[in-house]
Scaffold this motif. Structure first.
Motif, PDB file in Angstrom:
ATOM      1  N   LEU A  57       8.551  -2.238 -18.754  1.00  0.00           N
ATOM      2  CA  LEU A  57       8.445  -2.849 -17.430  1.00  0.00           C
ATOM      3  C   LEU A  57       8.356  -1.780 -16.355  1.00  0.00           C
ATOM      4  CD1 LEU A  57      10.945  -5.785 -17.891  1.00  0.00           C
ATOM      5  CD2 LEU A  57       8.475  -5.806 -18.070  1.00  0.00           C
ATOM      6  N   GLY A  58       9.024  -0.664 -16.578  1.00  0.00           N
ATOM      7  CA  GLY A  58       8.955   0.440 -15.630  1.00  0.00           C
ATOM      8  C   GLY A  58       9.741   1.624 -16.131  1.00  0.00           C
ATOM      9  N   ILE A  59       9.186   2.818 -15.949  1.00  0.00           N
ATOM     10  CA  ILE A  59       9.868   4.063 -16.279  1.00  0.00           C
ATOM     11  C   ILE A  59       9.874   4.907 -15.010  1.00  0.00           C
ATOM     12  CG2 ILE A  59       9.797   6.189 -17.637  1.00  0.00           C
ATOM     13  CD1 ILE A  59       8.436   4.577 -19.862  1.00  0.00           C
ATOM     14  N   PHE A  60      11.023   5.484 -14.711  1.00  0.00           N
ATOM     15  CA  PHE A  60      11.200   6.224 -13.467  1.00  0.00           C
ATOM     16  C   PHE A  60      11.818   7.586 -13.739  1.00  0.00           C
ATOM     17  CE2 PHE A  60      11.434   1.695 -12.891  1.00  0.00           C
ATOM     18  CZ  PHE A  60      10.421   1.485 -11.969  1.00  0.00           C
ATOM     19  N   ALA A  61      11.421   8.572 -12.938  1.00  0.00           N
ATOM     20  CA  ALA A  61      11.896   9.939 -13.123  1.00  0.00           C
ATOM     21  C   ALA A  61      13.291  10.138 -12.543  1.00  0.00           C
ATOM     22  CB  ALA A  61      10.928  10.915 -12.469  1.00  0.00           C
ATOM     23  N   ASP A  62      13.558   9.484 -11.420  1.00  0.00           N
ATOM     24  CA  ASP A  62      14.835   9.664 -10.724  1.00  0.00           C
ATOM     25  C   ASP A  62      14.996   8.526  -9.712  1.00  0.00           C
ATOM     26  OD1 ASP A  62      13.224  10.347  -8.468  1.00  0.00           O
ATOM     27  OD2 ASP A  62      13.296  12.448  -9.024  1.00  0.00           O
ATOM     28  N   PRO A  63      16.158   8.455  -9.048  1.00  0.00           N
ATOM     29  CA  PRO A  63      16.367   7.367  -8.082  1.00  0.00           C
ATOM     30  C   PRO A  63      15.324   7.331  -6.953  1.00  0.00           C
ATOM     31  CG  PRO A  63      18.474   8.323  -8.674  1.00  0.00           C
ATOM     32  CD  PRO A  63      17.407   9.213  -9.275  1.00  0.00           C
ATOM     33  N   ALA A  64      14.852   8.494  -6.513  1.00  0.00           N
ATOM     34  CA  ALA A  64      13.831   8.520  -5.449  1.00  0.00           C
ATOM     35  C   ALA A  64      12.528   7.878  -5.930  1.00  0.00           C
ATOM     36  CB  ALA A  64      13.595   9.955  -4.995  1.00  0.00           C
ATOM     37  N   ASP A  65      12.184   8.087  -7.179  1.00  0.00           N
ATOM     38  CA  ASP A  65      10.996   7.471  -7.769  1.00  0.00           C
ATOM     39  C   ASP A  65      11.150   5.947  -7.772  1.00  0.00           C
ATOM     40  OD1 ASP A  65       8.521   7.331  -9.111  1.00  0.00           O
ATOM     41  OD2 ASP A  65       9.435   7.640 -11.072  1.00  0.00           O
ATOM     42  N   LEU A  66      12.329   5.465  -8.131  1.00  0.00           N
ATOM     43  CA  LEU A  66      12.617   4.030  -8.125  1.00  0.00           C
ATOM     44  C   LEU A  66      12.524   3.468  -6.704  1.00  0.00           C
ATOM     45  CD1 LEU A  66      13.514   1.492  -9.676  1.00  0.00           C
ATOM     46  CD2 LEU A  66      15.878   2.275  -9.371  1.00  0.00           C
ATOM     47  N   ASP A  67      13.088   4.181  -5.740  1.00  0.00           N
ATOM     48  CA  ASP A  67      13.029   3.743  -4.338  1.00  0.00           C
ATOM     49  C   ASP A  67      11.584   3.643  -3.857  1.00  0.00           C
ATOM     50  OD1 ASP A  67      15.792   3.553  -4.108  1.00  0.00           O
ATOM     51  OD2 ASP A  67      15.997   5.594  -3.326  1.00  0.00           O
ATOM     52  N   PHE A  68      10.755   4.599  -4.238  1.00  0.00           N
ATOM     53  CA  PHE A  68       9.348   4.585  -3.850  1.00  0.00           C
ATOM     54  C   PHE A  68       8.633   3.375  -4.457  1.00  0.00           C
ATOM     55  CE2 PHE A  68       4.888   6.058  -4.302  1.00  0.00           C
ATOM     56  CZ  PHE A  68       4.601   6.184  -2.954  1.00  0.00           C
ATOM     57  N   PHE A  69       8.930   3.072  -5.709  1.00  0.00           N
ATOM     58  CA  PHE A  69       8.376   1.892  -6.379  1.00  0.00           C
ATOM     59  C   PHE A  69       8.723   0.626  -5.597  1.00  0.00           C
ATOM     60  CE2 PHE A  69       9.005  -1.551  -9.520  1.00  0.00           C
ATOM     61  CZ  PHE A  69       7.737  -1.627 -10.074  1.00  0.00           C
ATOM     62  N   TYR A  70      10.006   0.488  -5.211  1.00  0.00           N
ATOM     63  CA  TYR A  70      10.425  -0.674  -4.421  1.00  0.00           C
ATOM     64  C   TYR A  70       9.700  -0.713  -3.075  1.00  0.00           C
ATOM     65  CZ  TYR A  70      14.474  -1.341  -7.561  1.00  0.00           C
ATOM     66  OH  TYR A  70      15.300  -1.569  -8.633  1.00  0.00           O
ATOM     67  N   LYS A  71       9.566   0.431  -2.450  1.00  0.00           N
ATOM     68  CA  LYS A  71       8.928   0.492  -1.133  1.00  0.00           C
ATOM     69  C   LYS A  71       7.491  -0.018  -1.211  1.00  0.00           C
ATOM     70  CE  LYS A  71       8.018   3.623   2.675  1.00  0.00           C
ATOM     71  NZ  LYS A  71       8.179   4.970   3.190  1.00  0.00           N
ATOM     72  N   ILE A  72       6.803   0.311  -2.281  1.00  0.00           N
ATOM     73  CA  ILE A  72       5.412  -0.127  -2.445  1.00  0.00           C
ATOM     74  C   ILE A  72       5.327  -1.627  -2.740  1.00  0.00           C
ATOM     75  CG2 ILE A  72       3.386   0.031  -3.948  1.00  0.00           C
ATOM     76  CD1 ILE A  72       4.090   3.010  -4.285  1.00  0.00           C
ATOM     77  N   TYR A  73       6.111  -2.094  -3.711  1.00  0.00           N
ATOM     78  CA  TYR A  73       5.937  -3.461  -4.209  1.00  0.00           C
ATOM     79  C   TYR A  73       6.854  -4.499  -3.576  1.00  0.00           C
ATOM     80  CZ  TYR A  73       2.833  -1.353  -7.523  1.00  0.00           C
ATOM     81  OH  TYR A  73       1.785  -0.662  -8.072  1.00  0.00           O
ATOM     82  N   LEU A  74       7.943  -4.073  -2.971  1.00  0.00           N
ATOM     83  CA  LEU A  74       8.873  -5.042  -2.370  1.00  0.00           C
ATOM     84  C   LEU A  74       8.940  -4.875  -0.860  1.00  0.00           C
ATOM     85  CD1 LEU A  74      11.796  -4.950  -4.965  1.00  0.00           C
ATOM     86  CD2 LEU A  74       9.886  -6.550  -4.815  1.00  0.00           C
ATOM     87  N   LYS A  75       7.891  -4.382  -0.256  1.00  0.00           N
ATOM     88  CA  LYS A  75       7.905  -4.105   1.185  1.00  0.00           C
ATOM     89  C   LYS A  75       8.167  -5.347   2.030  1.00  0.00           C
ATOM     90  CE  LYS A  75       2.907  -4.113   1.175  1.00  0.00           C
ATOM     91  NZ  LYS A  75       2.108  -3.299   0.309  1.00  0.00           N
ATOM     92  N   ASP A  76       7.846  -6.533   1.508  1.00  0.00           N
ATOM     93  CA  ASP A  76       8.065  -7.766   2.257  1.00  0.00           C
ATOM     94  C   ASP A  76       9.378  -8.439   1.918  1.00  0.00           C
ATOM     95  OD1 ASP A  76       5.622  -7.424   3.551  1.00  0.00           O
ATOM     96  OD2 ASP A  76       4.547  -8.518   1.983  1.00  0.00           O
ATOM     97  N   ASP A  77      10.067  -7.959   0.856  1.00  0.00           N
ATOM     98  CA  ASP A  77      11.354  -8.544   0.478  1.00  0.00           C
ATOM     99  C   ASP A  77      12.462  -7.954   1.342  1.00  0.00           C
ATOM    100  OD1 ASP A  77       9.912  -9.780  -1.463  1.00  0.00           O
ATOM    101  OD2 ASP A  77      11.165  -9.139  -3.123  1.00  0.00           O
ATOM    102  N   HIS A  78      13.481  -8.745   1.555  1.00  0.00           N
ATOM    103  CA  HIS A  78      14.614  -8.252   2.359  1.00  0.00           C
ATOM    104  C   HIS A  78      15.843  -8.157   1.505  1.00  0.00           C
ATOM    105  CE1 HIS A  78      12.077  -8.625   5.789  1.00  0.00           C
ATOM    106  NE2 HIS A  78      11.994  -9.923   5.691  1.00  0.00           N
TER     107      HIS A  78
END
Length: 78
Positions: A57-78
């Motif tokens: 479902l998703g592989i991430f290098a570090d917490p910043a990578d995960l945050d960037f993923f959220y920023k891209i795909y969940l930009k409209d979620d609160h």
């Protein structure tokens, strides 16, 4: 498996496992996987360039990578 999810739906699913995933990311590249049975689990020490029998479902290098993923795909979620 076999059900196609949108990236937004996938990001929401990953977000539900955020605490466990962040804990794993503190020590190594980690991701959220789904077994054929439908069970979701966090896997740590995920090497680059490998295939897996489970759905990734998703592989991430570090917490910043995960945050960037959220920023891209969940930009409209609160």
């Amino acid at each position: 498996m076999g059900d196609s999810m949108s990236m937004i739906d996938m990001a929401r699913l990953i977000k539900k496992h955020d605490v466990e995933l962040r804990k794993a990311l503190m020590t190594s590249r980690s991701g959220l996987f789904r077994r054929e049975s439908g069970e979701l689990y966090i896997r740590s020490n995920v090497p680059l360039g490998q295939s897996y029998p489970e759905e990734v479902l998703g592989i991430f290098a570090d917490p910043a990578d995960l945050d960037f993923f959220y920023k891209i795909y969940l930009k409209d979620d609160h």
